[in-house]
Design a protein around this motif. Sequence first.
Motif, PDB file in Angstrom:
ATOM      1  N   VAL A   1       4.619   8.495  10.246  1.00 60.60           N
ATOM      2  CA  VAL A   1       4.677   7.830  11.550  1.00 60.60           C
ATOM      3  C   VAL A   1       6.105   7.935  12.071  1.00 60.60           C
ATOM      4  O   VAL A   1       7.060   7.803  11.308  1.00 60.60           O
ATOM      5  CB  VAL A   1       4.229   6.356  11.435  1.00 60.60           C
ATOM      6  N   GLY A   2       6.232   8.178  13.368  1.00 62.38           N
ATOM      7  CA  GLY A   2       7.547   8.349  13.964  1.00 62.38           C
ATOM      8  C   GLY A   2       8.011   7.134  14.747  1.00 62.38           C
ATOM      9  O   GLY A   2       7.366   6.081  14.728  1.00 62.38           O
TER      10      GLY A   2
ATOM     11  N   GLY B   1       0.859  -1.179   0.000  1.00 62.77           N
ATOM     12  CA  GLY B   1       0.000   0.000   0.000  1.00 62.77           C
ATOM     13  C   GLY B   1       0.894   1.227   0.000  1.00 62.77           C
ATOM     14  O   GLY B   1       2.110   1.129  -0.037  1.00 62.77           O
ATOM     15  N   GLY B   2       0.298   2.388   0.026  1.00 59.11           N
ATOM     16  CA  GLY B   2       1.097   3.614   0.045  1.00 59.11           C
ATOM     17  C   GLY B   2       1.772   3.777   1.387  1.00 59.11           C
ATOM     18  O   GLY B   2       1.176   3.514   2.422  1.00 59.11           O
ATOM     19  N   GLY B   3       3.003   4.180   1.383  1.00 62.62           N
ATOM     20  CA  GLY B   3       3.693   4.328   2.652  1.00 62.62           C
ATOM     21  C   GLY B   3       4.852   5.289   2.580  1.00 62.62           C
ATOM     22  O   GLY B   3       5.249   5.733   1.511  1.00 62.62           O
ATOM     23  N   THR B   4       5.397   5.588   3.748  1.00 63.75           N
ATOM     24  CA  THR B   4       6.532   6.483   3.858  1.00 63.75           C
ATOM     25  C   THR B   4       7.623   5.780   4.655  1.00 63.75           C
ATOM     26  O   THR B   4       7.456   4.642   5.071  1.00 63.75           O
ATOM     27  CB  THR B   4       6.126   7.777   4.612  1.00 63.75           C
ATOM     28  N   TYR B   5       8.712   6.460   4.852  1.00 63.48           N
ATOM     29  CA  TYR B   5       9.751   5.916   5.722  1.00 63.48           C
ATOM     30  C   TYR B   5       9.223   5.800   7.138  1.00 63.48           C
ATOM     31  O   TYR B   5       8.364   6.570   7.561  1.00 63.48           O
ATOM     32  CB  TYR B   5      10.972   6.844   5.740  1.00 63.48           C
ATOM     33  N   LEU B   6       9.781   4.848   7.876  1.00 63.84           N
ATOM     34  CA  LEU B   6       9.470   4.691   9.299  1.00 63.84           C
ATOM     35  C   LEU B   6      10.805   4.681  10.039  1.00 63.84           C
ATOM     36  O   LEU B   6      11.457   3.647  10.157  1.00 63.84           O
ATOM     37  CB  LEU B   6       8.680   3.410   9.564  1.00 63.84           C
ATOM     38  N   PRO B   7      11.222   5.864  10.524  1.00 56.69           N
ATOM     39  CA  PRO B   7      12.556   5.994  11.114  1.00 56.69           C
ATOM     40  C   PRO B   7      12.624   5.572  12.576  1.00 56.69           C
ATOM     41  O   PRO B   7      11.628   5.556  13.284  1.00 56.69           O
ATOM     42  CB  PRO B   7      12.832   7.494  11.001  1.00 56.69           C
ATOM     43  N   THR B   8      13.819   5.269  12.994  1.00 55.95           N
ATOM     44  CA  THR B   8      14.096   4.993  14.402  1.00 55.95           C
ATOM     45  C   THR B   8      14.412   6.318  15.101  1.00 55.95           C
ATOM     46  O   THR B   8      14.658   7.336  14.448  1.00 55.95           O
ATOM     47  CB  THR B   8      15.308   4.063  14.545  1.00 55.95           C
TER      48      THR B   8
END
Length: 179
Positions: A158-159, A133-140
């Motif tokens: 999302v963080g 699906g559509g998504g972005t980076y999910l950083p630490t």
Amino acid sequence: NYNPVFSHISKKIFLTRYKIQEDDLNFCLKEAEKHYNEYENLKREIEENPEKKKENRWYVEITKNYRRSQWFLSVKDRYEIQKINPKVEIEIHVLRIGDIVFATNPFECYLDYGMRIKARSKAIQTFVVQLVGGGTYLPTERAVKGGSYGAIAPSCVVGPEGGKELVEETLKIINELFK
């Protein structure tokens, strides 16, 4: 005659948004304006010199500046949204086939999250399938502190807190499939 267990759970979960600070917002708005001004300058130059459109890849710089301006500008809406809705709804799937599991999420996760899921999974082998699906980076947290490309406000919805929530929710589902 091998008859493996086959089961699937799909679940909508809520994850904590990337927390956009006022400093982040101000930086992004300045960058958006800078790129938009450059876009306008390039557009004007092309309108005044239409023969430039005959050049190979004439559109690259103008397109890049327009897209960057919009990318930075997107932070403004998310800054306002986080005040009234601190969570983002996503959908994940976990599929068990015998002793292996496939767990999906819509993000391009930093390595840590996938490793946490794999290390604690009850499956013999766990495949973390990203960008479903559509998504972005999910950083630490470490990446956010370091300011890497995929860990700045325009790059993520999302963080790190939401990343931890994703790991725990995914593991709950995996464990449920192995009861």
